[in-house]
Design a protein around this motif. Structure first.
Motif, PDB file in Angstrom:
ATOM      1  N   GLU A 102       0.813  -1.228   0.000  1.00 20.73           N
ATOM      2  CA  GLU A 102       0.000   0.000   0.000  1.00 20.73           C
ATOM      3  C   GLU A 102       0.843   1.273   0.000  1.00 20.73           C
ATOM      4  O   GLU A 102       0.299   2.378  -0.029  1.00 20.73           O
ATOM      5  N   ILE A 103       2.157   1.139   0.073  1.00 16.94           N
ATOM      6  CA  ILE A 103       3.005   2.340   0.126  1.00 16.94           C
ATOM      7  C   ILE A 103       3.029   3.011  -1.244  1.00 16.94           C
ATOM      8  O   ILE A 103       3.332   2.385  -2.251  1.00 16.94           O
ATOM      9  N   THR A 104       2.678   4.284  -1.235  1.00 20.21           N
ATOM     10  CA  THR A 104       2.626   5.016  -2.509  1.00 20.21           C
ATOM     11  C   THR A 104       4.013   5.579  -2.817  1.00 20.21           C
ATOM     12  O   THR A 104       4.887   5.649  -1.948  1.00 20.21           O
ATOM     13  N   GLN A 105       4.154   6.016  -4.047  1.00 18.36           N
ATOM     14  CA  GLN A 105       5.431   6.612  -4.447  1.00 18.36           C
ATOM     15  C   GLN A 105       5.727   7.861  -3.614  1.00 18.36           C
ATOM     16  O   GLN A 105       6.865   8.101  -3.219  1.00 18.36           O
ATOM     17  N   GLU A 106       4.664   8.631  -3.306  1.00 19.42           N
ATOM     18  CA  GLU A 106       4.849   9.848  -2.506  1.00 19.42           C
ATOM     19  C   GLU A 106       5.349   9.510  -1.098  1.00 19.42           C
ATOM     20  O   GLU A 106       6.218  10.178  -0.561  1.00 19.42           O
ATOM     21  N   GLU A 107       4.769   8.452  -0.525  1.00 14.18           N
ATOM     22  CA  GLU A 107       5.182   8.060   0.833  1.00 14.18           C
ATOM     23  C   GLU A 107       6.625   7.525   0.845  1.00 14.18           C
ATOM     24  O   GLU A 107       7.401   7.806   1.762  1.00 14.18           O
ATOM     25  N   TRP A 108       6.963   6.749  -0.170  1.00 14.86           N
ATOM     26  CA  TRP A 108       8.346   6.265  -0.297  1.00 14.86           C
ATOM     27  C   TRP A 108       9.306   7.463  -0.388  1.00 14.86           C
ATOM     28  O   TRP A 108      10.296   7.544   0.324  1.00 14.86           O
ATOM     29  N   ASP A 109       8.955   8.403  -1.292  1.00 17.74           N
ATOM     30  CA  ASP A 109       9.846   9.549  -1.504  1.00 17.74           C
ATOM     31  C   ASP A 109       9.996  10.378  -0.224  1.00 17.74           C
ATOM     32  O   ASP A 109      11.100  10.803   0.125  1.00 17.74           O
ATOM     33  N   ILE A 114      13.557  12.362   3.823  1.00 15.84           N
ATOM     34  CA  ILE A 114      13.875  12.810   5.185  1.00 15.84           C
ATOM     35  C   ILE A 114      15.047  12.018   5.759  1.00 15.84           C
ATOM     36  O   ILE A 114      15.980  12.582   6.329  1.00 15.84           O
ATOM     37  N   ASN A 115      15.005  10.706   5.591  1.00 17.06           N
ATOM     38  CA  ASN A 115      15.945   9.844   6.321  1.00 17.06           C
ATOM     39  C   ASN A 115      17.260   9.576   5.599  1.00 17.06           C
ATOM     40  O   ASN A 115      18.214   9.127   6.230  1.00 17.06           O
ATOM     41  N   SER A 159      15.558   3.105   4.329  1.00 16.48           N
ATOM     42  CA  SER A 159      16.262   4.382   4.518  1.00 16.48           C
ATOM     43  C   SER A 159      17.278   4.280   5.651  1.00 16.48           C
ATOM     44  O   SER A 159      18.386   4.813   5.562  1.00 16.48           O
ATOM     45  N   LYS A 160      16.929   3.549   6.692  1.00 14.65           N
ATOM     46  CA  LYS A 160      17.828   3.458   7.849  1.00 14.65           C
ATOM     47  C   LYS A 160      19.009   2.518   7.575  1.00 14.65           C
ATOM     48  O   LYS A 160      20.116   2.756   8.049  1.00 14.65           O
ATOM     49  N   ALA A 161      18.760   1.452   6.815  1.00 12.11           N
ATOM     50  CA  ALA A 161      19.864   0.567   6.435  1.00 12.11           C
ATOM     51  C   ALA A 161      20.832   1.325   5.526  1.00 12.11           C
ATOM     52  O   ALA A 161      22.055   1.174   5.631  1.00 12.11           O
ATOM     53  N   ALA A 162      20.283   2.153   4.652  1.00 17.66           N
ATOM     54  CA  ALA A 162      21.145   2.912   3.734  1.00 17.66           C
ATOM     55  C   ALA A 162      22.010   3.922   4.490  1.00 17.66           C
ATOM     56  O   ALA A 162      23.118   4.253   4.048  1.00 17.66           O
ATOM     57  N   GLN A 163      21.537   4.394   5.635  1.00 16.94           N
ATOM     58  CA  GLN A 163      22.358   5.322   6.440  1.00 16.94           C
ATOM     59  C   GLN A 163      23.659   4.666   6.893  1.00 16.94           C
ATOM     60  O   GLN A 163      24.665   5.332   7.090  1.00 16.94           O
ATOM     61  N   ILE A 164      23.615   3.351   7.077  1.00 12.97           N
ATOM     62  CA  ILE A 164      24.835   2.645   7.489  1.00 12.97           C
ATOM     63  C   ILE A 164      25.818   2.585   6.334  1.00 12.97           C
ATOM     64  O   ILE A 164      27.022   2.825   6.495  1.00 12.97           O
ATOM     65  N   SER A 165      25.284   2.319   5.161  1.00 14.40           N
ATOM     66  CA  SER A 165      26.133   2.333   3.965  1.00 14.40           C
ATOM     67  C   SER A 165      26.722   3.725   3.765  1.00 14.40           C
ATOM     68  O   SER A 165      27.919   3.882   3.486  1.00 14.40           O
TER      69      SER A 165
END
Lengths: 244, 242
Positions: A102-109, A114-115, A159-165
């Motif tokens: 149910e996650i929309t493109q807007e919500e993903w973006d 933000i994160n 988004s949080k996993a990518a912060q580690i990268s």
């Protein structure tokens, strides 16, 4: 690096964990610049409490999704204090639980902007200042969703996993002058007005059978400021939750 | 937080163990430590810690022998009445190759580097639980993340010590916190020349060598980080990033 008289920029620093970090480090003599999203946040209260500790404080509104605003904020901090010793990429949002389908493109973006986009361009904004100073520390605040499965938070977890990268890439690219590390707190602050079920869950989910506090994160940031032989590391402050 | 608490540090007579013994004393703790061959250095370390106004006890212990571990912990409890902290710092390593490790060498490395910390943990934890809790810190090294073919048995033992860290964090929570410190190039090995040591600078992104002080900062953090268990604090200039 010395904490006393250092300049620390904390994104999302008006409320909750960011505010706790700011107040703890101000107590050690650091000057605190922080950003907030809008006037719904108690930024004036936080600012005056920091100043009451005898250090300077600068509160700036910021929509972290907008990289032009990010650069303007960093310039204001550097102009006011003449340096930036530490950036704490703490702003996070919007914490909406939703099934993957149910996650929309807007919500993903929105979540990724933000994160991930926010911290990326905040780091890119402060890095030239830190490199020209010859030193600096960037701390990215991620969370346990980078390591654990949180159904309903697939966008947030990415988004949080990518912060580690991001942390590791920047540690490599900005060395040796700038150190970059990440902190993943467990439950260190419950949502406002937590239900008894939520308190029970958070307590029992931690090996140490308690909820932490923003001060637990501040202790680690204090260590990262003191110990200048640390970069590219990810630290969990989770009461042992990742082992449960 | 550590004023008048009791910490035991294995291998505390010299080098990193001594630096940590000092830091523990500076934080207000009374410090027991073990040594094996370094009896003169042990006496010296005792005198220096006492000069800080803290009580100290040096115990000769061959931690390859589990009965000596039991005796050591019993002596600490008899002398101080309690144990609040254990730092598993003693270690033993010889440079070798996978094809040259023989069963006797393997057994000695395992006995000191992993069996020793295991039984120190088991013995000390019993007393800590009786006294309301405690903190255990295990000293691991880069080989836990990047196995070192020059020290095959030692690498495997340190990986085991990391496993022990997480396992005992789980088993001993919530009263006892167990964490590890992973130091990189912070102290020149005695048998290295300066040039070999200085060359390590180029093997981490920060392009510098650390110092025992860096490890002491990590120690101080872990002694006081009361929401942290089962973790490793990496202090290696970013060396394990690549």
């Amino acid at each position: 690096m010395e904490i006393e008289n250092s300049v620390i920029l904390i994104t999302g620093g008006a409320a909750r964990v960011g505010r706790g970090i700011g107040l703890a480090l101000a107590g050690d003599g650091a000057h605190i610049a922080f950003t907030y999203f809008d006037d719904h946040e108690p930024w004036q209260k936080t600012q005056s409490e920091i100043e009451a500790l005898g250090v300077q404080s600068l509160a700036l509104p910021l929509d972290i999704r907008d990289s032009e605003q990010v650069h303007a904020v960093i310039k204001k901090v550097a102009d006011r204090f003449g340096k930036i010793d530490v950036l704490v990429n703490n702003a996070s949002g919007p914490w909406v639980k939703k099934p993957f389908m149910e996650i929309t493109q807007e919500e993903w973006d929105l979540t990724l902007d933000i994160n991930l986009r926010g911290p990326f361009f905040c780091a890119q904004g402060v890095a030239p200042i830190m490199l020209s100073q010859g030193y600096g520390l960037i701390v990215n605040i991620t969370d346990m969703s980078a390591f654990q499965v949180w159904p309903g938070y697939s966008h947030h977890s990415c988004s949080k996993a990518a912060q580690i990268s991001l942390t590791k890439s920047l540690a490599a690219e900005l060395a040796p002058q700038v150190r970059v590390n990440a902190i993943a707190p467990g439950t260190i602050l419950l949502p406002p007005d937590p239900t008894p079920e939520k308190i029970k869950w958070a307590t029992e989910n931690s090996l140490l059978k308690k909820v932490g506090s923003p001060n637990d994160v501040a202790k680690l940031i204090r260590f990262l400021i003191d110990c200048d032989f640390v970069t590219g590391s990810v630290y969990l402050v989770d009461g042992g939750r990742s082992l449960v | 937080m550590w004023k008048d608490k009791v910490i035991i540090i294995t291998g505390g007579a010299h080098r990193l163990g001594k630096a940590m013994a000092f830091r523990a004393a500076e934080l207000g703790a009374h410090v027991a430590f073990t040594y094996h061959a370094s009896s003169e250095q042990a006496q010296q370390t005792c005198q220096e810690i006492e000069a800080l106004g803290r009580k100290t006890l040096a115990i000769r212990c061959d931690q390859a022998k589990p009965d000596e571990i039991q005796t050591t912990i019993a002596q600490v409890v008899e002398h101080f009445g309690r144990i609040d902290g254990l730092v598993n710092s003693a270690s033993y390593f010889v440079q070798t190759d996978l094809f040259d490790v023989d069963p006797q060498g393997w057994d000695r490395v395992m006995a000191i580097n992993i069996r020793g910390p295991f039984f120190f943990t088991q013995c000390a934890a019993k007393h800590m639980l009786e006294d309301g809790g405690g903190v255990i810190i295990n000293m691991i090294d880069e080989s836990v993340i990047k196995p070192s073919p020059e020290y095959p048995d030692h690498s495997i033992a340190k990986a085991g010590l990391w496993s022990l860290t997480r396992l005992s964090a789980l088993r001993l929570a919530p009263k006892i916190r167990v964490n590890a410190i992973l130091p990189g190039a912070v102290l020149k090995p005695p048998d290295w020349d300066d040039a070999r040591w200085a060359a390590l600078k180029n093997q981490n992104p920060l392009r510098k060598l650390g110092s025992p002080e860096d490890v002491c900062q990590a120690l101080e953090y872990l002694l006081c980080a009361d929401f942290v268990t089962g973790q490793m604090i990496v202090v290696e200039g970013g060396a394990t990033l690549y």
